[in-house]
Design a protein around this motif. Structure first.
Motif, short mmCIF file in Angstrom:
data_model
loop_
_atom_site.label_atom_id
_atom_site.label_comp_id
_atom_site.label_asym_id
_atom_site.label_seq_id
_atom_site.Cartn_x
_atom_site.Cartn_y
_atom_site.Cartn_z
N ASN A 150 12.00 17.98 24.27
CA ASN A 150 12.02 19.35 23.81
C ASN A 150 11.78 19.42 22.29
O ASN A 150 12.45 18.73 21.52
N GLY A 151 10.82 20.25 21.90
CA GLY A 151 10.52 20.42 20.48
C GLY A 151 9.58 19.38 19.90
O GLY A 151 9.17 19.50 18.73
N VAL A 152 9.21 18.37 20.67
CA VAL A 152 8.29 17.33 20.20
C VAL A 152 6.88 17.73 20.62
O VAL A 152 6.61 17.89 21.82
N THR A 153 6.00 17.91 19.67
CA THR A 153 4.63 18.34 19.98
C THR A 153 3.63 17.32 19.44
O THR A 153 3.93 16.59 18.48
N PRO A 154 2.45 17.24 20.04
CA PRO A 154 1.44 16.31 19.55
C PRO A 154 0.97 16.69 18.16
O PRO A 154 1.10 17.85 17.72
N PRO A 155 0.39 15.75 17.43
CA PRO A 155 -0.20 16.08 16.13
C PRO A 155 -1.35 17.08 16.31
O PRO A 155 -2.01 17.08 17.35
N LEU A 156 -1.57 17.88 15.29
CA LEU A 156 -2.70 18.80 15.34
C LEU A 156 -4.00 18.06 15.08
O LEU A 156 -4.04 17.10 14.32
#
Length: 499
Positions: free
Chosen positions: A491-497
């Protein structure tokens, strides 16, 4: 399950592979060899020798002339059709050699693979049509289409799966005719070996973030083996009255790794061959259902928690092929939805998370088989001459293709981070060519899963009670606990843009 029932279905065991001679190698080791061979050939590009740049690549298209082309500009003279034919010829030779090593009839395999390749790849091309695959309004304008399902090109895996399902359920004789080349476990294992290098290059740019994903993936081991397996085993024994012989492989198939786990656990407890055979058939049926449903559920509710979605696919979807396939579809759907909102994530992280979680689960199949084998041999099916479970069984049952995944990951990471800049800058392109083969093996996996899913034939074999256990366990427990665990750790961990 009654003895009469077992006697009735015993003759209906999965059809034996036609063999010209005994197998000289296991499917796991063959996958390692094939995957590493493609990976090594791709790395020749680092010394400016392009050995596999002729492999065909498919792009989103509205005019068929845009659809196909070789992966490397150095082979542009081949054209799209030339690259496709070259790819078919190379894979036919490579996999026919593999079929010979497995003891199969090479001629029958080559003929069957011809049908499998061309139907599967035609489905992939169709799925890349702009009305299905174009993502942004700019893409739609580029291809001259007024609407799109926004599946991205990888959403075309669904088309390969649908083609396989159509053949299995409406053309069963044809499905039987091509069965020699319908090998989803082999294809996905080769793809996973190659995926290690691709994931390494992806991770190299964000090494700390990748390490965080790996550590979170350890949670999958605890869930799959200590929570999933125990609960499913209890349900099978207490609610449905199955014997231990049936309950253990069934719990493994539902909770751990589908086909591989049910076969390994069945062997570890010395179950009759029909037990893991029927469980494996059931796993494949439900895997198809999950592939068709869960990625779209993830797109709807988890588009802004992309790595939760990826981990969920790895924890909830059984069989390596279906889990990684679901990760690929989920990535394509979620990246497309976020891109339409103006958020562009780097590709590879959602799929990589799903594959990493699944690999962690796979690693411990051998350990779990040893544990259960020890318990069964020494405490349940005890006989005076019972063979004691040996530590070497951990190695014998360990899924060897994971070794290939680790090798390509370590080598890819070293090349990207530990080599001079003039070499490192060419690593993404070189491994990208190998990754094109990974995509093709994914296509073959999707198609093969579909071909093995003749719902009517499987139902007629009489294992409605097995299906009931699977349904109750999967949709009543496994999927939702997997979602909860994925949410807790990602939760809250997103891939780099994307840059």
């Amino acid at each position: 399950m009654s003895n009469a029932y077992v006697a009735d279905i015993g003759a209906k065991d999965l059809p034996p592979r036609s063999a010209a001679e005994p197998a000289r190698i296991s499917e796991d080791w063959l996958a390692v060899i094939l995957g590493l061979a493609i990976f090594v050939l791709a790395l020749a590009a680092l010394i400016h020798v392009d050995l596999i740049g002729w492999v065909v690549n498919t792009s989103v298209w509205s005019n068929f002339s845009q659809a196909l082309g070789p992966a490397s500009k150095g082979y542009a003279s081949l054209g799209g059709i030339g690259a496709l034919v070259a790819t078919y010829a190379a894979l036919t030779v490579l996999l026919s050699a593999g079929a010979a090593a497995l003891g199969s009839d090479v001629k029958r395999f080559a003929l069957a693979f011809t049908a499998v390749f061309w139907i599967a790849y035609a489905s992939w091309i169709a799925g890349n049509y702009a009305n299905f695959a174009a993502v942004t309004p700019a893409d739609q304008q580029k291809f001259g289409v007024s609407w799109s399902l926004r599946l991205t090109n990888e959403g075309a895996y669904i088309f390969a799966l649908a083609a396989g399902l159509a053949i299995a359920n409406f053309l069963p004789r044809f499905a039987e005719a091509i069965k020699d080349a319908v090998r989803p476990e082999l294809y996905i294992k080769v793809a996973i070996v190659i995926l290690g290098g691709f994931f390494a290059v992806t991770a190299a740019g964000k090494l700390g973030f990748a390490s965080s994903i790996l550590l979170r993936g350890v949670a999958a081991i605890v869930e799959a083996y200590l929570i999933y397996w125990a609960v499913v085993y209890f349900i099978a024994r207490k609610w449905f009255g199955f014997s231990r012989e049936w309950s253990a492989p069934l719990a493994a198939g539902i909770s751990i790794c589908g086909v591989s786990a049910s076969i390994a656990i069945g062997g570890a407890i010395r179950a009759r061959p029909i037990v893991p055979a029927l469980v494996s058939s059931l796993v494949l049926v439900f895997a198809v259902v999950e592939v068709l449903i869960l990625p779209f559920v993830a797109q709807t509710f988890l588009a802004h928690e992309p790595l939760v979605a990826g981990a969920w696919m790895g924890l909830a979807v059984k069989t390596d092929g279906a889990a990684v396939a679901s990760g690929a579809i989920t990535e394509s759907l979620i990246l497309a939805k976020n891109a339409a909102e103006g958020v562009h994530y780097q590709p590879g992280w959602i799929l990589g998370t799903a594959a990493t979680v699944k690999v962690f689960i796979d690693i411990f199949i051998g350990v779990w088989a040893f544990v259960l084998g020890y318990i069964w041999t020494n405490y349940i099916n005890v006989t005076p001459d019972a063979e004691k479970a040996k530590l070497k069984e951990i190695w014998q049952r360990f899924p060897k293709f994971i070794i290939g995944f680790l090798i390509t990951f370590i080598v890819g990471l070293y090349l990207a981070l530990g080599t001079p800049a003039d070499v490192a800058k060419n690593v993404p392109a070189a491994i990208g060519e190998a990754n094109t083969f990974r995509v093709i093996f994914f296509i073959l996996t999707f198609f093969s899963i579909g071909v093995l899913s003749n719902f009517k034939a499987l139902w007629q074999e009489g294992f409605g009670k097995l299906a009931a256990v699977y349904f109750v366990s999967l949709f009543g427990f496994v999927i939702w606990v997997g979602l909860l665990i994925s949410w807790i750790f990602f939760n809250g961990v997103t891939p780099p843009l994307a840059s």
